[in-house]
Design an enzyme around this catalytic site. Structure first.
Site, PDB file in Angstrom:
ATOM      1  N   ASP A  20       0.831  -1.217   0.000  1.00 40.67           N
ATOM      2  CA  ASP A  20       0.000   0.000   0.000  1.00 40.67           C
ATOM      3  C   ASP A  20       0.861   1.261   0.000  1.00 40.67           C
ATOM      4  O   ASP A  20       2.049   1.229   0.368  1.00 40.67           O
ATOM      5  CB  ASP A  20      -0.975   0.006   1.177  1.00 40.67           C
ATOM      6  CG  ASP A  20      -0.295  -0.082   2.547  1.00 40.67           C
ATOM      7  OD1 ASP A  20       0.693  -0.831   2.676  1.00 40.67           O
ATOM      8  OD2 ASP A  20      -0.751   0.609   3.477  1.00 40.67           O
ATOM      9  N   GLU A  25      -0.086  -1.360   5.577  1.00 45.35           N
ATOM     10  CA  GLU A  25       1.012  -1.009   6.478  1.00 45.35           C
ATOM     11  C   GLU A  25       0.854   0.425   6.962  1.00 45.35           C
ATOM     12  O   GLU A  25       1.080   0.734   8.125  1.00 45.35           O
ATOM     13  CB  GLU A  25       2.366  -1.154   5.760  1.00 45.35           C
ATOM     14  CG  GLU A  25       3.575  -1.032   6.689  1.00 45.35           C
ATOM     15  CD  GLU A  25       4.096   0.392   6.853  1.00 45.35           C
ATOM     16  OE1 GLU A  25       4.900   0.616   7.768  1.00 45.35           O
ATOM     17  OE2 GLU A  25       3.691   1.292   6.100  1.00 45.35           O
TER      18      GLU A  25
HETATM   19 ZN   LIG Z   1       6.715   2.227   4.079  1.00 45.17          ZN
END
Ligand SMILES: [Zn+2]
Length: 386
Positions: A75, A137
């Site tokens: 992401d 993340e």
């Molecule tokens: Zn990163």
């Protein structure tokens, strides 16, 4: 160099998937799964509850424990309200730099891993190599948490993890954790002239904050003596306190946003247990003496594990050998590394590009950095096959 050309082409493909954390990453995962699957990798796709996002865990080499994980999050952060010189989701090359959202954080590393994967597939690896691509993340390491739970459940036991966040290819062996909480105080509203008939949620919140500040001093005194963090101890900070309506009204509701950045895993549990005991034994009995429905509830907004520097760290030893760097540092930004460490693996953060460019408009990774990353990954292949 052919491999660099290949990496650039893959990076262009990866950047074209607009994998902002709020959106699906399934197309990128399918792309990587196709490439690695074609090489004979054993593929595991782990979807989240929404079904719109997934982790990819792909393995080349022997079906044993003790492998090396190459990990990157799929992401990227949003581009809204940022001034870009060109389309953030179209790779642009200029003066030895490759521009695009996610180029350094951290699709450059993923592209390099995918470019080198055919060499790993062709080699007689003595230890497995795992490619780990995670989701979410940037919004609390949700995918990595899912991944490590799944690895533990399936009893897959890699020994080493390299997290390719942008460190300029320097070896990073530690970062603090980052834990965010919202504590909600429910009291009883009333008239300011009759404080004994109400439960003042703001005043109880202030006492809660005072206790937090006391414990903060304890954590400061207890800093690990060899700590290289700045500051060296676990920190606690109040970010926001909201409550009340007017001078003469007893506030029945108060919300406290606070954070902790632990330098070691046990500090978090210690502080949370102490705050829970304080609420339960000191504040709540008083509050409930007036209003039985009074409550103090703490919500976990996000808990990113720290990466605690370890004296014995195989990941650090391997990366030192491959990059020639003798020292390993600590950084202030959080990564998925601590989650892998919590699984008993030895972990370092080391990847191409600079954190200076991450999350900013005109994010880029330089060709030099990708080249250095490829050299490291090729060295790893020689080491695992030789
Ligand atoms: Zn990163």
């Amino acid at each position: 160099m052919m491999l660099l050309e290949e990496t650039r082409a893959i990076l262009a493909d990866l950047i074209a998937f607009p994998t902002i954390s709020s959106d699906s990453n399934l197309e990128l995962i399918a792309y990587a799964a196709d490439r690695l699957g074609a090489l004979g990798a054993r593929i595991s796709v782990m979807r989240d509850d929404s079904g719109r996002k997934a982790n990819l865990f792909a393995t080349l080499g022997p079906d044993t424990g003790g492998g090396i994980v190459l990990s990157g999050h799929s992401d990227v952060v949003p581009v809204a309200d940022q001034e870009w010189s060109s389309d953030p989701f179209t790779l642009r090359e200029a003066e030895g730099r490759l521009y695009g959202r996610g180029s350094c954080d951290m699709k450059g590393f993923i592209a390099a891993c995918l470019a080198v994967a055919p060499r790993y597939a062709a080699a007689e690896l003595r230890r497995p190599v795992h490619f780990s691509l995670t989701y979410d993340e940037e919004v609390g390491c949700l995918g990595a948490r899912h991944l490590v739970d799944e690895l533990a459940a399936q009893d897959i036991r890699p020994a080493v993890a390299i997290i390719g966040e942008p460190t300029g290819m320097k070896i990073i062996e530690g970062h603090k954790g980052c834990c965010e909480y919202t504590t909600v105080f429910t009291g009883l509203e009333g008239h300011g002239s009759l404080p004994h008939r109400g439960v003042n949620a703001v005043e109880y919140a202030v006492r809660y904050v005072s206790r937090l500040m006391e414990l903060r001093e304890e954590l400061k005194r207890d800093a690990p003596r060899d700590s290289r963090f700045d500051p060296p101890h676990t920190t606690v900070q109040v970010g926001r306190l909201i409550g009340g309506v007017a001078h003469n009204v007893i506030p029945g509701h108060c919300v406290l946003d606070w954070e902790m950045r632990p330098v070691r895993h046990e500090d978090r549990a210690r502080l949370l247990a102490a705050m829970e005991a304080f609420a339960r034994d000191s504040l709540l009995p008083e509050m409930r003496g007036v209003a039985p429905e009074a409550a103090i509830v703490t919500h976990v907004i996000g808990e990113v594990e720290g990466l605690v520097p370890a004296s014995d760290n195989e990941a650090r030893a391997i990366l030192s050998e491959l990059t020639g760097a003798n020292d390993a540092g600590v950084v202030s930004f959080g990564t998925e590394a601590g989650l892998f460490q919590s699984l008993g693996m030895s972990v370092v953060v080391c990847g191409p590009g600079s954190i200076e460019q991450a999350h900013k408009p005109d994010e880029f990774v330089s060709l030099d950095q990708l080249d250095a990353c490829l050299a490291m990954l090729l060295g790893l292949e020689r080491k695992l096959a030789g």
